[in-house]
Design a protein around this motif. Structure first.
Motif, PDB file in Angstrom:
ATOM      1  N   LEU A 136      -5.275  29.176  17.169  1.00  0.00           N
ATOM      2  CA  LEU A 136      -5.530  27.931  17.911  1.00  0.00           C
ATOM      3  C   LEU A 136      -6.504  28.111  19.074  1.00  0.00           C
ATOM      4  O   LEU A 136      -7.362  27.262  19.301  1.00  0.00           O
ATOM      5  CB  LEU A 136      -4.218  27.324  18.399  1.00  0.00           C
ATOM      6  CG  LEU A 136      -3.401  26.643  17.314  1.00  0.00           C
ATOM      7  CD1 LEU A 136      -2.047  26.196  17.859  1.00  0.00           C
ATOM      8  CD2 LEU A 136      -4.153  25.469  16.710  1.00  0.00           C
ATOM      9  N   LYS A 137      -6.391  29.206  19.811  1.00  0.00           N
ATOM     10  CA  LYS A 137      -7.286  29.412  20.947  1.00  0.00           C
ATOM     11  C   LYS A 137      -8.740  29.496  20.478  1.00  0.00           C
ATOM     12  O   LYS A 137      -9.625  28.859  21.042  1.00  0.00           O
ATOM     13  CB  LYS A 137      -6.894  30.666  21.715  1.00  0.00           C
ATOM     14  CG  LYS A 137      -7.679  30.857  22.981  1.00  0.00           C
ATOM     15  CD  LYS A 137      -7.166  32.011  23.799  1.00  0.00           C
ATOM     16  CE  LYS A 137      -7.949  32.104  25.091  1.00  0.00           C
ATOM     17  NZ  LYS A 137      -7.466  33.178  25.951  1.00  0.00           N
ATOM     18  N   ALA A 138      -8.988  30.248  19.421  1.00  0.00           N
ATOM     19  CA  ALA A 138     -10.355  30.361  18.887  1.00  0.00           C
ATOM     20  C   ALA A 138     -10.830  29.025  18.324  1.00  0.00           C
ATOM     21  O   ALA A 138     -11.994  28.652  18.490  1.00  0.00           O
ATOM     22  CB  ALA A 138     -10.402  31.435  17.802  1.00  0.00           C
ATOM     23  N   PHE A 139      -9.928  28.314  17.678  1.00  0.00           N
ATOM     24  CA  PHE A 139     -10.298  27.031  17.080  1.00  0.00           C
ATOM     25  C   PHE A 139     -10.755  26.028  18.134  1.00  0.00           C
ATOM     26  O   PHE A 139     -11.733  25.314  17.943  1.00  0.00           O
ATOM     27  CB  PHE A 139      -9.115  26.472  16.285  1.00  0.00           C
ATOM     28  CG  PHE A 139      -9.374  25.131  15.666  1.00  0.00           C
ATOM     29  CD1 PHE A 139     -10.268  24.991  14.615  1.00  0.00           C
ATOM     30  CD2 PHE A 139      -8.718  24.003  16.124  1.00  0.00           C
ATOM     31  CE1 PHE A 139     -10.504  23.752  14.032  1.00  0.00           C
ATOM     32  CE2 PHE A 139      -8.947  22.762  15.550  1.00  0.00           C
ATOM     33  CZ  PHE A 139      -9.847  22.635  14.512  1.00  0.00           C
ATOM     34  N   PHE A 140     -10.060  25.973  19.263  1.00  0.00           N
ATOM     35  CA  PHE A 140     -10.406  25.000  20.295  1.00  0.00           C
ATOM     36  C   PHE A 140     -11.411  25.525  21.320  1.00  0.00           C
ATOM     37  O   PHE A 140     -11.806  24.796  22.216  1.00  0.00           O
ATOM     38  CB  PHE A 140      -9.143  24.507  21.008  1.00  0.00           C
ATOM     39  CG  PHE A 140      -8.347  23.538  20.165  1.00  0.00           C
ATOM     40  CD1 PHE A 140      -8.862  22.293  19.848  1.00  0.00           C
ATOM     41  CD2 PHE A 140      -7.099  23.884  19.677  1.00  0.00           C
ATOM     42  CE1 PHE A 140      -8.153  21.403  19.066  1.00  0.00           C
ATOM     43  CE2 PHE A 140      -6.374  22.990  18.898  1.00  0.00           C
ATOM     44  CZ  PHE A 140      -6.894  21.754  18.591  1.00  0.00           C
ATOM     45  N   SER A 141     -11.856  26.775  21.174  1.00  0.00           N
ATOM     46  CA  SER A 141     -12.838  27.315  22.109  1.00  0.00           C
ATOM     47  C   SER A 141     -14.222  26.716  21.843  1.00  0.00           C
ATOM     48  O   SER A 141     -14.502  26.200  20.764  1.00  0.00           O
ATOM     49  CB  SER A 141     -12.891  28.841  21.988  1.00  0.00           C
ATOM     50  OG  SER A 141     -13.430  29.210  20.726  1.00  0.00           O
TER      51      SER A 141
END
Length: 175
Positions: A136-141
């Motif tokens: 999720l962190k990479a997806f929303f970065s």
């Protein structure tokens, strides 16, 4: 997105509104028409991160919306892929019919990886909670291009989870 993201958002809408998150819903006809197109249009008129949560059937039905040269980098697509129309397992009436698998669900073996490659989008796939939590962190970065996060699920298990979720919410509302 399609029916299930809207159902979940309705149940938790008070918490969403407290966090100052804007929610727009476009079910289209039977939950599939124009959902990707609408999210792309909304994304084009905003600098904010725009996320669509959409089922696999709705996504593949309208994925040609991505067939253009103007896909903004602030677009995030979450595809809930249960490989068929699992909503019919939850709806009263159709969920108990013996014809459910054959006539109501639209079984498919598709995934969004080829779509991401075809339209030059970043792609992440998850099929368990640990992968999702880590992705999720990479997806929303921030990124120079739009992203697709595909979450593979099981239609029968989804029905069980949703029914337990509704039961939990109803108990909280009584208190």
């Amino acid at each position: 997105g399609n029916s299930m993201p809207i159902r979940y958002a309705n149940y938790i809408s008070a918490d969403i509104l407290k966090n100052n998150i804007q929610v727009n819903a476009n079910r289209g006809t039977s939950g599939i028409d124009g959902t990707v197109s609408t999210s792309l249009g909304a994304c084009l008129v905003s600098n904010k991160l725009t996320t669509i949560i959409v089922g696999d059937l709705a996504f593949f039905y309208d994925h040609n919306a991505l067939w253009n040269n103007y896909i903004p980098a602030n677009l995030r697509i979450i595809v809930m892929n249960n490989h068929g129309g699992g909503i019919f397992r939850i709806l009263e009436g159709s969920g108990s019919l013996s014809e459910l698998d054959k006539y109501f669900e639209t079984e498919n073996k598709l995934n969004a990886e080829n779509t991401a490659r075809d339209f030059n989008l970043d792609y992440i796939i998850c099929n368990n909670y640990q992968d999702l939590d880590q992705s999720l962190k990479a997806f929303f970065s921030h990124s120079d291009k739009a992203k697709i996060l595909e979450i593979e699920t099981n239609s029968t298990f989804n029905t069980e989870v949703f029914n337990n979720f509704k039961l939990l919410i109803s108990k909280l509302e009584i208190q």
